[in-house]
Design an enzyme around this catalytic site. Sequence first.
Site, PDB file in Angstrom:
ATOM      1  N   CYS A   2     -12.917  -5.621  11.362  1.00  0.00           N
ATOM      2  CA  CYS A   2     -11.989  -4.576  10.915  1.00  0.00           C
ATOM      3  C   CYS A   2     -12.675  -3.498  10.081  1.00  0.00           C
ATOM      4  O   CYS A   2     -12.107  -2.421   9.866  1.00  0.00           O
ATOM      5  CB  CYS A   2     -10.859  -5.198  10.101  1.00  0.00           C
ATOM      6  SG  CYS A   2     -10.110  -6.632  10.896  1.00  0.00           S
TER       7      CYS A   2
ATOM      8  N   HIS B   1      -2.313  -3.307  13.263  1.00  0.00           N
ATOM      9  CA  HIS B   1      -3.722  -3.409  12.870  1.00  0.00           C
ATOM     10  C   HIS B   1      -4.599  -3.063  14.065  1.00  0.00           C
ATOM     11  O   HIS B   1      -4.645  -3.806  15.039  1.00  0.00           O
ATOM     12  CB  HIS B   1      -3.997  -4.828  12.373  1.00  0.00           C
ATOM     13  CG  HIS B   1      -5.342  -5.007  11.739  1.00  0.00           C
ATOM     14  ND1 HIS B   1      -6.288  -4.002  11.697  1.00  0.00           N
ATOM     15  CD2 HIS B   1      -5.907  -6.086  11.119  1.00  0.00           C
ATOM     16  CE1 HIS B   1      -7.361  -4.454  11.080  1.00  0.00           C
ATOM     17  NE2 HIS B   1      -7.148  -5.701  10.716  1.00  0.00           N
TER      18      HIS B   1
ATOM     19  N   GLU C 236      -5.841  -8.320  -2.362  1.00  0.00           N
ATOM     20  CA  GLU C 236      -6.288  -6.923  -2.429  1.00  0.00           C
ATOM     21  C   GLU C 236      -5.656  -6.197  -3.606  1.00  0.00           C
ATOM     22  O   GLU C 236      -6.330  -5.443  -4.321  1.00  0.00           O
ATOM     23  CB  GLU C 236      -5.978  -6.198  -1.127  1.00  0.00           C
ATOM     24  CG  GLU C 236      -6.472  -4.754  -1.138  1.00  0.00           C
ATOM     25  CD  GLU C 236      -6.270  -4.029   0.186  1.00  0.00           C
ATOM     26  OE1 GLU C 236      -6.813  -2.927   0.328  1.00  0.00           O
ATOM     27  OE2 GLU C 236      -5.567  -4.568   1.063  1.00  0.00           O
TER      28      GLU C 236
END
Length: 417
Positions: free
Chosen positions: A167, A344, A318
């Site tokens: 990613c 995503h 995060e």
Amino acid sequence: MYKRVVITGIGAITPIGNTVEEYFEGLLACKSGACPISYFDTTNFKTKFACEVKGYDYANYPSLFDRKEVRKHDLYSQFAMIASEEAIIDSGIKEAGLGPDEIGVIWASGIGGIRTFFEEVKGFVEGGNTPRFSPFFVPKMISDIAAGYISMRHGFRGPNYATVSACASSNHAIIDGLNLIRTGKVKSMIVGGSESAINEAGVGGFNASQALSTRNDDILTASRPFDKNRDGFVMGEGGAGMVLEEYEHAKARGAKIYAEVMGGGMSADAHHLTAPHPEGLGATAVMKATLKDAGLKPEDVDYINVHGTSTPVGDPVELNAVKKVFGDHAYKLNISSTKSMTGHLLGAAGAVETLACIMAMQRSIIPPTINFQEQDEEIDYKLNLTLNKPQECEVKVALNNVFGFGGHNASILLRKM
């Protein structure tokens, strides 16, 4: 001394819009890109939906593809050609008086031609193991071929390669392009990423790793970062590209400048194949590295487009890392996850979301995190997560985070010009 680097062209093809303008309007309209999967029969699959590019037909791009040419391209490569073409035309870089050796291409893909690989191997098995592979099998499959095709189409003979880091792939491409221009190796780089992994192997593989949402009864709200009932990410496809250019050259030719790329940071979690470090060590390190590279302070940042995949583990880690890095200022800036709308895009996520940051700066409006319904005790809602609707806000500096399987982390800092 480093040269300054700016963005002078942008392009996109996404699940919520097939141009930059359509994409950003989709973000502001809180549009969900989720739909039932059309590419294969999902009867036996746990997940039956994804964020597909809508209404795509290669025939709509006659300058790029005809029936013969398109046979040479996996769908991820087609998306690469489309997004890069829009960015190159937007920038006018081909009319900028540069030599072919002064322009390069770095194009990312986390998986590359997985559709081609699956179909060719399936044909081999169903054909009684008779080796009748297409002569385009290997070129269509490999992750670097999109960069090659872009350079061949335009005659760019500068540095040319792919970045493959799950990613984080397209943020790594942007950072590499930034550093090549900074150090005077080239004047311009075409950078970005594309992905098309919505097939039996892609969906089945991510299902097996328990990464995908299985909310088949409510697909439009399945991607719900920061929500208590998030259950995994929604796979997306598409791509985005941008033209990076040395600032003095762009200024001299009167180029349209979208933003300055102030810096990029990279780190590793060194922890787990798919899960982030529980203390957010890699996420904290990459944001600190990016601020240092950019020569900026935490309080300079106005907006963070977070990785925010809608996974139970990833989202709170995060946000906790953001609080560690930004301290009290974390509560004064906007945060959002546009994956709530696009899904995503794997290796293309960084490029697509960096583009969202650019447009937020251009339009002075923050794209939201949609689909939020219920609070989670693990999430600090005193943070401004830009929930469910856009927020007008002057954005002078924006940060984009992407974190990949294998613990790969990459962040980009942009400043409005």
